[in-house]
Design a protein around this motif. Structure first.
Motif, PDB file in Angstrom:
ATOM      1  N   GLY A   1      -8.889   1.351  10.435  1.00 52.23           N
ATOM      2  CA  GLY A   1      -8.703   0.139   9.653  1.00 52.23           C
ATOM      3  C   GLY A   1      -8.561  -1.123  10.470  1.00 52.23           C
TER       4      GLY A   1
ATOM      5  N   SER B   1     -16.024   5.241   8.441  1.00 51.84           N
ATOM      6  CA  SER B   1     -15.154   5.435   7.271  1.00 51.84           C
ATOM      7  C   SER B   1     -13.676   5.426   7.640  1.00 51.84           C
TER       8      SER B   1
ATOM      9  N   SER C   1      -7.927   7.984  -7.647  1.00 50.95           N
ATOM     10  CA  SER C   1      -6.801   8.021  -6.715  1.00 50.95           C
ATOM     11  C   SER C   1      -5.805   9.082  -7.171  1.00 50.95           C
TER      12      SER C   1
ATOM     13  N   THR D   1     -13.817   5.445  -8.172  1.00 47.93           N
ATOM     14  CA  THR D   1     -12.899   6.061  -7.222  1.00 47.93           C
ATOM     15  C   THR D   1     -11.676   6.566  -7.969  1.00 47.93           C
TER      16      THR D   1
ATOM     17  N   ASP E   1      -6.923  -2.462   7.054  1.00 42.85           N
ATOM     18  CA  ASP E   1      -6.967  -1.381   6.061  1.00 42.85           C
ATOM     19  C   ASP E   1      -6.811  -0.014   6.734  1.00 42.85           C
TER      20      ASP E   1
ATOM     21  N   SER F   1      -8.380   3.234   4.856  1.00 44.20           N
ATOM     22  CA  SER F   1      -7.761   3.899   3.708  1.00 44.20           C
ATOM     23  C   SER F   1      -8.639   3.826   2.463  1.00 44.20           C
ATOM     24  N   THR F   2      -9.568   2.870   2.424  1.00 47.58           N
ATOM     25  CA  THR F   2     -10.499   2.773   1.304  1.00 47.58           C
ATOM     26  C   THR F   2     -11.372   4.018   1.197  1.00 47.58           C
ATOM     27  N   TRP F   3     -11.715   4.604   2.336  1.00 48.80           N
ATOM     28  CA  TRP F   3     -12.663   5.711   2.368  1.00 48.80           C
ATOM     29  C   TRP F   3     -12.026   7.048   2.700  1.00 48.80           C
TER      30      TRP F   3
ATOM     31  N   ARG G   1       0.832  -1.204   0.000  1.00 48.63           N
ATOM     32  CA  ARG G   1       0.000   0.000   0.000  1.00 48.63           C
ATOM     33  C   ARG G   1       0.867   1.255   0.000  1.00 48.63           C
TER      34      ARG G   1
ATOM     35  N   SER H   1      -0.092   5.315   1.157  1.00 46.58           N
ATOM     36  CA  SER H   1      -1.123   6.254   1.580  1.00 46.58           C
ATOM     37  C   SER H   1      -0.845   7.673   1.099  1.00 46.58           C
TER      38      SER H   1
ATOM     39  N   THR I   1      -9.335   3.963 -10.323  1.00 48.28           N
ATOM     40  CA  THR I   1      -9.015   2.657  -9.743  1.00 48.28           C
ATOM     41  C   THR I   1      -9.820   1.536 -10.397  1.00 48.28           C
TER      42      THR I   1
ATOM     43  N   LYS J   1      -3.488  -5.993  -7.324  1.00 45.99           N
ATOM     44  CA  LYS J   1      -3.445  -4.785  -6.516  1.00 45.99           C
ATOM     45  C   LYS J   1      -2.494  -3.789  -7.170  1.00 45.99           C
TER      46      LYS J   1
END
Length: 380
Positions: free
Chosen positions: A162, A196, A308, A306, A147, A199-201, A109, A111, A321, A355
């Protein structure tokens, strides 16, 4: 056909031979226009060329554009990573050969633009160098997370939210001090982020002293100060209800907000704003994505669920994404935006379901020298 960037293991007696006809200011002026990637072999022509390369970078105020780093990771063990870098100056894609060399880790990942990381119940691995050849391996946070948002603020890595479902506090925050090499706990995330806190949100941005956390759906933003371990907010960055997506980042010290206008099934435009980094109440429109770029961003799915973003210096990179075949580049120049795009060389039928991590990186000549010495670069 692949072109390998190769450096001779032994420099011959080139200094004893007749000097090249190019030298001094003329050579420096020519090297000023040579892409950074091709300055690596130029450094090994002779000592005078090496000095000229250094001078062209240091004294001519050269603006080296950030590179794009794109990584695709398989979703099953051994979670192999395929990595490539894009040099906008030479328009070349470069294979990067590296592995975090850490077992029992699932997902890679990023961020924000500086930090790559991997997390398991027992280990935490992270890398901050531009081409990510160096990885640090430490014990995992006390709270098991799947997450979280993870951000490097100064010498501290903040890990928040997360958490797994059975953990008591879904908003738990822990801080890893890279100097002391210890974990510590602090105040939890604001309660309003309970649904939320992943990291997805959430979109993450950092400056030298603070972490900025923005809800991607609403634009609601909080800040976190690792020194005082306190949260501030909320700040509503997107009062316009036609906005269905928001991402944030820092570019040349400016707090950048990118808004997606319309809906996931009908993206109308993308707007780039500069937000007052102190009050977070005022914002100035920098630019709007041209319609042709909006269509490229939608990609083969013809929608943008989404978006990014990664940014550093004056470069902002956006991708869909759901359909990452095209990378949209926004260069912040002269008070506005200069738009462009590049096909994502990592995406193909074999990697489409993997991913994907996309980030901007400030790659310098020392980073390339190190990569060449490690045999980690190959121009494709």
């Amino acid at each position: 056909m692949a072109l390998h960037v190769q450096i001779p293991t032994k420099i011959s007696s080139i200094e004893d031979q007749e000097e090249a006809p190019l030298y001094g200011d003329i050579l420096e002026a020519i090297l000023y226009h040579v892409p950074l990637l091709y300055l690596v072999p130029a450094c090994h022509v002779s000592k005078s060329w090496n000095r000229a390369v250094s001078s062209s970078l240091l004294h001519l105020n050269r603006n080296v554009k950030p590179w794009l780093i794109v990584l695709a990771q398989t979703i099953r063990s051994p979670y192999k990573i395929n990595a490539r870098a894009y040099d906008p100056a030479s328009h070349a894609w470069i294979d990067i050969h590296f592995q975090p060399s850490m077992k029992s880790i699932s997902t890679l990942r990023s961020s924000h633009s500086t930090l790559l990381y991997m997390l398991s119940p027992s280990k935490f691995a992270f890398s901050t160098d531009p081409l990510h050849h160096t990885w640090n391996h430490v014990d995992a946070p006390l709270v098991w997370r799947t997450d979280p948002i993870v951000a490097l603020v100064g010498h501290r890595i903040v890990v928040a939210g997360g958490t797994c479902d059975y953990e008591d506090d879904p908003l738990a925050v822990e801080i890893y001090d890279t100097r002391e090499r210890t974990w510590g706990t602090c105040n939890s995330m604001p309660a309003i982020l309970k649904d939320s806190a992943a990291s997805t949100w959430l979109s993450v941005a950092v400056d030298d002293s603070k972490l900025y956390v923005t809800d991607k759906n609403t634009g609601l933003t909080y800040t976190f100060d690792p020194d005082s371990k306190t949260w501030c907010g909320p700040y509503d960055l997107c009062p316009d209800r036609t906005v269905f997506g928001a991402v944030t980042g820092f570019a040349n010290g400016r707090f950048i907000l990118v808004e997606a206008v319309g809906s996931a099934g009908n993206l109308k435009t993308m707007k780039v704003w500069e937000v007052n980094g102190v009050s977070l109440e005022c914002k100035t429109l920098i630019g709007e994505m041209p319609p042709a770029m909006v269509e490229k961003l939608k990609g083969e799915t013809d929608c943008a669920g989404t978006v990014s973003m990664s940014c550093t210096r004056d470069m902002v990179c956006l991708h869909n994404t759901w359909s990452p075949e095209e990378l949209i580049l926004c260069e912040l120049v002269d008070g506005g935006c200069r738009w462009g795009s590049v096909g994502n060389a990592v995406v193909n039928d074999g990697t489409r379901m993997q991913k994907l991590v996309v980030k901007c990186s400030n790659v310098g000549l020392p980073d390339l020298h190190k990569a060449v010495q490690l045999g980690a670069l190959k121009v494709v």
